[in-house]
Design an enzyme around this catalytic site. Structure first.
Site, short mmCIF file in Angstrom:
data_model
loop_
_atom_site.label_atom_id
_atom_site.label_comp_id
_atom_site.label_asym_id
_atom_site.label_seq_id
_atom_site.Cartn_x
_atom_site.Cartn_y
_atom_site.Cartn_z
N GLY A 178 0.78 -1.23 0.09
CA GLY A 178 0.22 -0.17 -0.27
C GLY A 178 0.93 0.96 -0.14
CG LEU A 179 2.08 2.92 2.91
CD1 LEU A 179 3.71 3.58 3.80
CD2 LEU A 179 1.47 4.27 3.77
CB CYS A 180 1.06 3.45 -4.08
SG CYS A 180 -0.54 2.69 -4.07
N GLY A 181 -1.00 5.96 -2.21
CA GLY A 181 -2.50 6.71 -2.79
C GLY A 181 -3.84 5.81 -2.74
CG PHE A 226 -2.31 2.25 -8.38
CD1 PHE A 226 -2.46 2.45 -9.49
CD2 PHE A 226 -1.55 1.35 -7.53
CE1 PHE A 226 -1.84 1.65 -10.60
CE2 PHE A 226 -1.68 0.29 -8.33
CZ PHE A 226 -1.16 0.46 -10.33
#
Length: 290
Positions: free
Chosen positions: A86-89, A91
């Site tokens: 995760g931690l990709c907005g 997307f």
């Protein structure tokens, strides 16, 4: 008003968070260069493969190939490709939003939907629907062509068995570092290009096939499925790093804004504390005079 120590602790905590997000931004930026290069190098190959398949299928006998069997669609399978981390907005959530939309559309038409999840994030969300037929997780961080081949073989076997009449791939397409759009690509059945008259003659004159078109198609069709899956995985890999880089950059800027606001609160609290102490001193002095 919070105490000076509380505000100071918050400032220290937010600054440490900013250091982490800044480091993650740099890591994502470094990984993006390699992933984007692999994706851009593969795109011409995928385009040329599509062109060759279109040319071959346009004049061949499609009845001889089970992967080109167009039948009445009662069951649809969706291959949903997301990242493992995760931690990709937004997307992954954008890809899943499109997947849920397609599921609702097909079910509204009375069709049965099954899902193949590639990537942990997609599996975590879609397994709640009970429609996940199989999953391929923990491979998106370092996938190879053999991973795409394994997925393509599983999907093709399911199609050939009659368990699915149509297969679509849903993934995030890399447009630029700032833009990654979820797209749907039809995978099975493989549809021939529609050509008529002079156009068929023109295409047939571009290539001389040896051995026959049918023999070449028999070999190329499984490879074509591998190319579709691997290309989608490359797009998702590059898009993930680009989205994470943007997300971490936004998080770092947000941390700086929070530190600025907390510093203002800290200064006000300190000023209030100093003013209170001065009032106590002045009050005490006036009491001694009295």
């Amino acid at each position: 008003m919070p105490s000076l120590k509380d505000v100071q602790n918050k400032i220290v905590g937010v600054k440490k968070t900013a250091q982490i997000t800044s480091a993650m931004n740099m890591v994502a930026s470094a990984k993006l260069r390699g992933a984007q290069e692999k994706m851009e190098n593969f795109r011409p190959y995928a385009d040329k493969f599509n062109e060759a398949m279109s040319n071959l299928s346009g004049g061949g006998n499609t009845d001889a190939f089970p992967l080109m069997d167009v039948r009445d669609v009662k069951t649809v399978e969706l291959v949903v490709i997301t990242s493992d981390r995760g931690l990709c907005g937004s997307f992954n959530s954008n890809i899943l939003k499109l997947a849920y939309k397609k599921i609702d559309e097909y079910e509204a038409q009375g069709k049965t939907v099954s899902v193949v999840c590639v990537g942990k994030k997609g599996n975590q969300s879609l397994k709640k629907t009970g429609k996940v037929r199989t999953r391929f997780v923990d491979i998106m961080s370092d996938f190879q062509m053999f991973n795409a081949r394994e997925i393509a073989q599983d999907v093709a076997t399911n199609f050939l068995s009659g368990a699915a009449d149509k297969v679509e791939v849903i993934y995030g397409s890399f447009q630029s570092v700032a833009i990654q759009r979820p797209v749907v690509q039809e995978m099975l059945p493989i549809t021939p290009i529609e050509t008529e008259g002079e156009e068929i003659k023109k295409q047939a004159g571009d290539y001389i096939y040896e051995p026959s078109t049918e023999e070449i198609m028999d070999v190329m069709q499984p490879l074509y499925l591998n190319v579709i899956i691997y290309h989608a995985m490359l797009e998702v890999g590059a898009s993930e790093h680009a989205a994470r880089m943007t997300s971490m950059d936004n998080a770092t800027n947000a941390c700086k804004d929070i530190v600025s606001d907390l510093t203002l609160v800290y200064n006000k609290a300190r000023q209030a504390a100093v003013t209170g102490e001065l009032m106590d001193i002045v009050g005490g002095a006036e009491a001694l005079k009295g």
